[in-house]
Design an enzyme around this catalytic site. Structure first.
Site, PDB file in Angstrom:
ATOM      1  N   HIS A 269       0.932  -1.168  -0.041  1.00  0.00           N
ATOM      2  CA  HIS A 269      -0.036   0.060   0.033  1.00  0.00           C
ATOM      3  C   HIS A 269       0.835   1.234   0.066  1.00  0.00           C
ATOM      4  O   HIS A 269       2.235   1.302   0.603  1.00  0.00           O
ATOM      5  CB  HIS A 269      -0.951   0.095   1.405  1.00  0.00           C
TER       6      HIS A 269
ATOM      7  N   ASP B 171     -15.727   3.509   7.015  1.00  0.00           N
ATOM      8  CA  ASP B 171     -14.776   4.348   6.710  1.00  0.00           C
ATOM      9  C   ASP B 171     -15.256   5.381   5.821  1.00  0.00           C
ATOM     10  O   ASP B 171     -14.892   6.532   5.835  1.00  0.00           O
ATOM     11  CB  ASP B 171     -13.513   3.503   6.302  1.00  0.00           C
TER      12      ASP B 171
ATOM     13  N   ARG C 161     -14.803  13.495   7.978  1.00  0.00           N
ATOM     14  CA  ARG C 161     -13.312  14.175   8.244  1.00  0.00           C
ATOM     15  C   ARG C 161     -12.790  15.328   7.139  1.00  0.00           C
ATOM     16  O   ARG C 161     -12.436  16.144   7.459  1.00  0.00           O
ATOM     17  CB  ARG C 161     -12.285  12.842   8.198  1.00  0.00           C
TER      18      ARG C 161
ATOM     19  N   LYS D 154      -9.188  -1.061   5.572  1.00  0.00           N
ATOM     20  CA  LYS D 154      -9.519  -1.438   4.171  1.00  0.00           C
ATOM     21  C   LYS D 154      -8.612  -2.670   3.607  1.00  0.00           C
ATOM     22  O   LYS D 154      -8.522  -3.692   2.922  1.00  0.00           O
ATOM     23  CB  LYS D 154      -9.644  -0.363   3.236  1.00  0.00           C
TER      24      LYS D 154
HETATM   25  N1  URA Z   1      -6.072   6.939   2.704  1.00  0.00           N
HETATM   26  C1  URA Z   1      -7.151   6.468   3.148  1.00  0.00           C
HETATM   27  O1  URA Z   1      -7.637   5.322   2.772  1.00  0.00           O
HETATM   28  N2  URA Z   1      -7.670   6.891   4.273  1.00  0.00           N
HETATM   29  C2  URA Z   1      -7.074   8.288   4.842  1.00  0.00           C
HETATM   30  O2  URA Z   1      -7.638   8.705   5.816  1.00  0.00           O
HETATM   31  C3  URA Z   1      -6.110   8.766   4.215  1.00  0.00           C
HETATM   32  C4  URA Z   1      -5.533   8.079   3.135  1.00  0.00           C
END
Ligand code: URA
Length: 432
Positions: free
Chosen positions: A82, A161, A168, A187
């Site tokens: 990632h 999320d 956010r 994720k």
């Molecule tokens: N990538 C994500 O998936 N979430 C975040 O909060 C920041 C970058």
């Protein structure tokens, strides 16, 4: 339980219990907690932080809020990577092929680009016919047979999320380490991998602008991964300037294939080999990163990495002629040189502004619904610390419009030439 008490506990610096975090995540997903209370808790987390145990607990609850993949039918240790996101960051493409060529299964679930950063799925779609949306079963079959697949999320991954990220964004709580770490890891854990290498970017074009912030994020990500039972490590790499020499979708596919042919730019190849070495060790095919690096170098020299990339292109419906003929991908009409205005050393080549320039050309999205022009982008002929002379071509702009004053103005702001500048380190730290 009352949400106001959960907010009160965090506001006063207490550690939230498993039950409180479960109540929060359940209420986010079923809509029983209103946005203003979710936002209040996010702000309290922003200021008070979270312990490592709290972060892991929140991550696991977010992960369980949606679907997760079961990859147990694929033999071997599954390894993924990632990146926290950058400009010119096409690492996943050559990396997946090289690691797969050592025999390790690489099931990659990637994303799309937004703003100045590109997305792996968008780049792959520059290859005519390439499909990034395939069924879960096809994904599993492809990884078992070809050892690699790069796709978009197959189900609804971590819906908590999705909701939290949206809030956010509008409450200025994006850059909170516990919130970023739980968002990313919920994720990634849902994607079913056994091992994960994380490329945490640092610098002007990255989420985290300083090495201290990047290190804190890397530690949080690795800490959660390990507590969740994954093999996990992170590399902190530089994102003050774009990675490699090409930015834009078709252009980045070209450069990725060049890496697999052994003629990629030095910085990109080095980062791919560094991340790949740890993936190969975690995948059990080498004892040390040095031994793993040699194995990966062999996959370039003997053509097996290129062969894995081609196998993936064919399996996902793409035109395999792309390997030898880059012009099967969309090509820009105009190649416009951008020249140095004075003699000196290149001292600024701002990754975020070069990424934004590529977006303005049509290569990226200002909004999630924007259509992309795969053909456009920017090629860098010089990198930070290079000596240049007035009139040298610093960049080539690939455009479908002959006049691009807004892009040229942005590049004027993103580039500086000074009397002295040391080349930056590419790899800042390794966190195991
Ligand atoms: N990538 C994500 O998936 N979430 C975040 O909060 C920041 C970058």
């Amino acid at each position: 339980m009352r949400m106001v008490d959960v907010i009160d506990a965090k506001r006063n610096g207490k550690t939230l219990t498993d039950d409180q975090l479960q109540f929060f995540v359940d209420g986010v997903v079923d809509g029983s907690i209103p946005d203003y209370q979710i936002s209040a808790l996010l702000m309290a987390i922003y200021f008070q932080g979270m312990t490592s145990e709290e972060q892991t607990s929140l991550t696991m609850k977010m992960m369980h809020s949606g679907e997760h993949l079961d990859l147990s039918k694929i033999p071997g240790i599954k390894v993924d990577k990632h990146s926290t996101g950058g400009v010119g960051d096409k690492v996943s493409l050559p990396l997946a092929a090289m690691v797969a060529a050592t025999g390790i299964p690489v099931p990659m679930i990637s994303g799309r680009g937004l703003g100045h950063t590109g997305g792996t799925l968008d780049k792959l779609e520059a290859i005519p016919g390439f499909k990034v949306e395939i069924s879960e079963q096809d994904f599993i079959n492809q990884v078992a047979k070809e050892k690699l697949a790069i796709v978009g999320a197959t189900g609804e991954v971590a819906p908590a999320d999705k909701k939290i990220y949206g809030l956010r964004d509008v409450t200025d709580t994006v850059d909170s380490i516990p919130l970023i770490a739980s968002s990313i890891m919920s994720k990634k854990i849902a994607s079913g991998t056994d091992a994960l290498v994380i490329d945490v970017k640092t610098g002007a074009g990255a989420f985290m602008k300083t090495l201290d912030q990047s290190r804190a994020l890397a530690n949080a990500l690795v800490g959660i991964g390990k507590k969740a039972g994954l093999q996990c490590m992170a590399v902190i790499s530089d994102m003050n300037q774009p990675l490699g020499n090409k930015v834009g979708n078709s252009l980045e596919i070209e450069e990725s294939i060049d890496v697999l042919k052994g003629k990629g730019p030095h910085d990109l190849t080095d980062l791919v080999l560094t991340l790949g070495s740890y993936m190969v060790v975690m995948g059990g095919k080498a004892k040390t990163p040095e031994e793993a690096r040699q194995l990966l170098e062999q996959t370039i020299a003997n053509g097996t990495a290129l062969d894995r990339f081609k196998a993936m292109v064919i399996a996902q419906g793409g035109d395999p002629r792309v390997i030898d003929d880059y012009t099967v991908m969309p090509q820009a009409k105009y190649h416009i040189p951008y020249r140095a205005k004075r003699d000196g050393v290149l001292s600024k080549l701002s990754a975020d502004e070069v990424g934004t320039a590529s977006m303005l050309l049509g290569g990226g999205r200002q909004q999630a619904s924007d259509q992309l022009d795969y053909s456009v982008g920017i090629e860098l002929h010089h990198k930070l610390g290079d000596e240049v002379k007035a009139g040298d071509t610093l960049l080539t702009i690939y455009s479908n419009q002959e006049e691009i004053p807004a892009v040229e103005k942005l590049l004027d702001e993103s580039i500086e030439i000074s009397d002295h500048y040391d080349k930056p380190e590419l790899i800042h730290e390794i966190i195991e």
